[in-house]
Design a protein around this motif. Structure first.
Motif, PDB file in Angstrom:
ATOM      1  N   ALA A 227       0.820  -1.219   0.000  1.00 46.44           N
ATOM      2  CA  ALA A 227       0.000   0.000   0.000  1.00 46.44           C
ATOM      3  C   ALA A 227       0.848   1.262   0.000  1.00 46.44           C
ATOM      4  O   ALA A 227       0.275   2.367  -0.009  1.00 46.44           O
ATOM      5  CB  ALA A 227      -0.933  -0.012   1.211  1.00 46.44           C
ATOM      6  N   ARG A 228       2.186   1.118   0.055  1.00 46.06           N
ATOM      7  CA  ARG A 228       3.115   2.247   0.086  1.00 46.06           C
ATOM      8  C   ARG A 228       2.770   3.200   1.225  1.00 46.06           C
ATOM      9  O   ARG A 228       2.559   4.392   1.044  1.00 46.06           O
ATOM     10  CB  ARG A 228       3.123   2.995  -1.252  1.00 46.06           C
ATOM     11  CG  ARG A 228       3.653   2.175  -2.408  1.00 46.06           C
ATOM     12  CD  ARG A 228       3.836   3.019  -3.655  1.00 46.06           C
ATOM     13  NE  ARG A 228       4.708   4.169  -3.404  1.00 46.06           N
ATOM     14  CZ  ARG A 228       6.053   4.119  -3.406  1.00 46.06           C
ATOM     15  NH1 ARG A 228       6.660   2.959  -3.630  1.00 46.06           N
ATOM     16  NH2 ARG A 228       6.759   5.208  -3.186  1.00 46.06           N
ATOM     17  N   ARG A 229       2.720   2.616   2.437  1.00 46.99           N
ATOM     18  CA  ARG A 229       2.466   3.413   3.630  1.00 46.99           C
ATOM     19  C   ARG A 229       3.756   3.549   4.425  1.00 46.99           C
ATOM     20  O   ARG A 229       4.624   2.676   4.421  1.00 46.99           O
ATOM     21  CB  ARG A 229       1.388   2.756   4.503  1.00 46.99           C
ATOM     22  CG  ARG A 229       0.015   2.739   3.897  1.00 46.99           C
ATOM     23  CD  ARG A 229      -1.041   2.436   4.971  1.00 46.99           C
ATOM     24  NE  ARG A 229      -0.908   1.106   5.534  1.00 46.99           N
ATOM     25  CZ  ARG A 229      -1.695   0.075   5.209  1.00 46.99           C
ATOM     26  NH1 ARG A 229      -2.656   0.234   4.304  1.00 46.99           N
ATOM     27  NH2 ARG A 229      -1.527  -1.092   5.779  1.00 46.99           N
ATOM     28  N   GLY A 230       3.897   4.668   5.174  1.00 43.60           N
ATOM     29  CA  GLY A 230       5.022   4.881   6.073  1.00 43.60           C
ATOM     30  C   GLY A 230       6.357   4.932   5.386  1.00 43.60           C
ATOM     31  O   GLY A 230       6.570   5.742   4.465  1.00 43.60           O
ATOM     32  N   LEU A 231       7.251   4.031   5.774  1.00 37.49           N
ATOM     33  CA  LEU A 231       8.616   4.011   5.224  1.00 37.49           C
ATOM     34  C   LEU A 231       8.631   3.662   3.752  1.00 37.49           C
ATOM     35  O   LEU A 231       9.640   3.941   3.074  1.00 37.49           O
ATOM     36  CB  LEU A 231       9.475   2.989   5.997  1.00 37.49           C
ATOM     37  CG  LEU A 231       9.525   3.132   7.509  1.00 37.49           C
ATOM     38  CD1 LEU A 231      10.325   1.994   8.122  1.00 37.49           C
ATOM     39  CD2 LEU A 231      10.101   4.474   7.927  1.00 37.49           C
ATOM     40  N   PHE A 232       7.594   3.066   3.238  1.00 34.81           N
ATOM     41  CA  PHE A 232       7.575   2.585   1.854  1.00 34.81           C
ATOM     42  C   PHE A 232       6.828   3.535   0.929  1.00 34.81           C
ATOM     43  O   PHE A 232       6.628   3.212  -0.247  1.00 34.81           O
ATOM     44  CB  PHE A 232       6.903   1.203   1.804  1.00 34.81           C
ATOM     45  CG  PHE A 232       7.407   0.265   2.854  1.00 34.81           C
ATOM     46  CD1 PHE A 232       8.668  -0.298   2.769  1.00 34.81           C
ATOM     47  CD2 PHE A 232       6.622  -0.027   3.960  1.00 34.81           C
ATOM     48  CE1 PHE A 232       9.133  -1.156   3.749  1.00 34.81           C
ATOM     49  CE2 PHE A 232       7.092  -0.899   4.933  1.00 34.81           C
ATOM     50  CZ  PHE A 232       8.338  -1.466   4.848  1.00 34.81           C
ATOM     51  N   GLY A 233       6.446   4.712   1.436  1.00 30.87           N
ATOM     52  CA  GLY A 233       5.693   5.645   0.598  1.00 30.87           C
ATOM     53  C   GLY A 233       6.372   6.994   0.492  1.00 30.87           C
ATOM     54  O   GLY A 233       7.605   7.112   0.593  1.00 30.87           O
ATOM     55  N   ASP A 234       5.569   7.998   0.310  1.00 27.67           N
ATOM     56  CA  ASP A 234       6.062   9.350   0.133  1.00 27.67           C
ATOM     57  C   ASP A 234       6.023  10.086   1.478  1.00 27.67           C
ATOM     58  O   ASP A 234       5.368   9.643   2.422  1.00 27.67           O
ATOM     59  CB  ASP A 234       5.203  10.100  -0.902  1.00 27.67           C
ATOM     60  CG  ASP A 234       5.337   9.493  -2.279  1.00 27.67           C
ATOM     61  OD1 ASP A 234       6.446   8.963  -2.587  1.00 27.67           O
ATOM     62  OD2 ASP A 234       4.349   9.512  -3.041  1.00 27.67           O
ATOM     63  N   PRO A 235       6.705  11.230   1.581  1.00 35.45           N
ATOM     64  CA  PRO A 235       6.722  11.976   2.844  1.00 35.45           C
ATOM     65  C   PRO A 235       5.322  12.407   3.277  1.00 35.45           C
ATOM     66  O   PRO A 235       4.455  12.709   2.433  1.00 35.45           O
ATOM     67  CB  PRO A 235       7.604  13.182   2.547  1.00 35.45           C
ATOM     68  CG  PRO A 235       8.375  12.825   1.329  1.00 35.45           C
ATOM     69  CD  PRO A 235       7.554  11.862   0.551  1.00 35.45           C
ATOM     70  N   VAL A 236       5.100  12.405   4.567  1.00 33.24           N
ATOM     71  CA  VAL A 236       3.829  12.863   5.106  1.00 33.24           C
ATOM     72  C   VAL A 236       3.888  14.367   5.258  1.00 33.24           C
ATOM     73  O   VAL A 236       4.791  14.908   5.896  1.00 33.24           O
ATOM     74  CB  VAL A 236       3.549  12.204   6.485  1.00 33.24           C
ATOM     75  CG1 VAL A 236       2.246  12.731   7.073  1.00 33.24           C
ATOM     76  CG2 VAL A 236       3.514  10.696   6.336  1.00 33.24           C
ATOM     77  N   ARG A 237       2.946  15.041   4.649  1.00 33.10           N
ATOM     78  CA  ARG A 237       2.939  16.510   4.695  1.00 33.10           C
ATOM     79  C   ARG A 237       2.168  16.995   5.893  1.00 33.10           C
ATOM     80  O   ARG A 237       1.223  16.370   6.328  1.00 33.10           O
ATOM     81  CB  ARG A 237       2.325  17.063   3.425  1.00 33.10           C
ATOM     82  CG  ARG A 237       3.017  16.586   2.143  1.00 33.10           C
ATOM     83  CD  ARG A 237       4.452  17.034   2.091  1.00 33.10           C
ATOM     84  NE  ARG A 237       5.103  16.590   0.855  1.00 33.10           N
ATOM     85  CZ  ARG A 237       6.382  16.804   0.590  1.00 33.10           C
ATOM     86  NH1 ARG A 237       7.172  17.401   1.473  1.00 33.10           N
ATOM     87  NH2 ARG A 237       6.888  16.395  -0.555  1.00 33.10           N
TER      88      ARG A 237
END
Length: 237
Positions: A227-237
């Protein structure tokens, strides 16, 4: 007139037929036989071919066939319980149960204590005061200096963001942890909950910490990776 004559002839015929049936029944009825005891012909015993009384005594009387004695059950273990139908044991006596062949391991339920004012050192490590730390079980700590690659190829400080997300999740609430006491020194490895939510499971589900190989949380890490969440996704804005 012809019809009336036919009817009268039929009626007379029926009456005649009924009379004949009654007379036939009276004719064939058998009267009971009247026997006279004096008229009975009793035979003379001398004329009958009967065996002599002493003849049976002279003949050898065959003995009755002997039945085989009931087989007894052989006790393989003399001290073991046997069937009372085949052994003369008298009254039964209750004895103590034998000791188990192996030692029975009794699992003690882990003690859960409430720890106050948690401080997020990093995603996967929580401190309580200056000399007490808890490393959460089943996950790998995410160092604060770790950097991850976003979908556009840029690097971002995912380790520091993971610590921030853990801090937001805890919100300075007390943790219920499996430990024998509230006072210890150094670092211990255990499981902790916020309410009914396991902290390590929450971190693995949302991708802020990776599960240890072989642990029950591996499926949650793979779910976060897909799901590309957390460490596996994009920065949280």
């Amino acid at each position: 007139m012809q019809r009336i004559g036919t009817f009268i002839a039929g009626a007379i015929g029926l009456l005649l037929w009924a009379y004949l049936v009654v007379q036939a029944g009276e004719h064939f009825r058998e009267d009971p036989v009247d026997y006279n005891i004096e008229d009975l012909d009793v035979p003379d015993p001398s004329e009958l071919d009967l065996p002599e009384v002493g003849a049976a005594a002279e003949e050898a009387i065959e003995p009755a066939p002997q039945t085989e004695a009931r087989r007894r059950v052989r006790a393989i273990e003399p001290k073991a319980f046997g069937s009372p139908a085949f052994t003369d044991t008298g009254d039964l006596e209750r004895v103590a149960a034998r000791a188990p062949l192996s030692e029975v391991e009794t699992k003690t339920k882990p003690k859960v204590v409430l720890l106050h004012r948690p401080v997020s050192v990093s995603a996967g490590i929580v401190a309580f005061g200056a000399d007490q730390r808890v490393r959460l079980a089943d996950i790998i700590e995410t160092p604060t200096e770790r950097r991850c690659v976003a979908s556009d190829g840029t690097s971002w400080p995912c380790g520091a963001m993971a610590r921030t997300q853990q801090r937001v999740f805890l919100r300075n609430r007390s943790l219920a942890c499996e430990t024998s006491a509230t006072a210890w020194q150094g670092e211990i490895r255990t499981r902790c909950w916020v309410g009914v939510q396991d902290v390590a499971s929450w971190l693995a589900k949302y991708g802020w910490a990776e599960a240890e190989p072989g642990s029950a949380l591996v499926a949650l890490t793979e779910e976060a990776r897909l799901a590309r969440r957390g460490l596996f996704g994009d920065p949280v804005r």
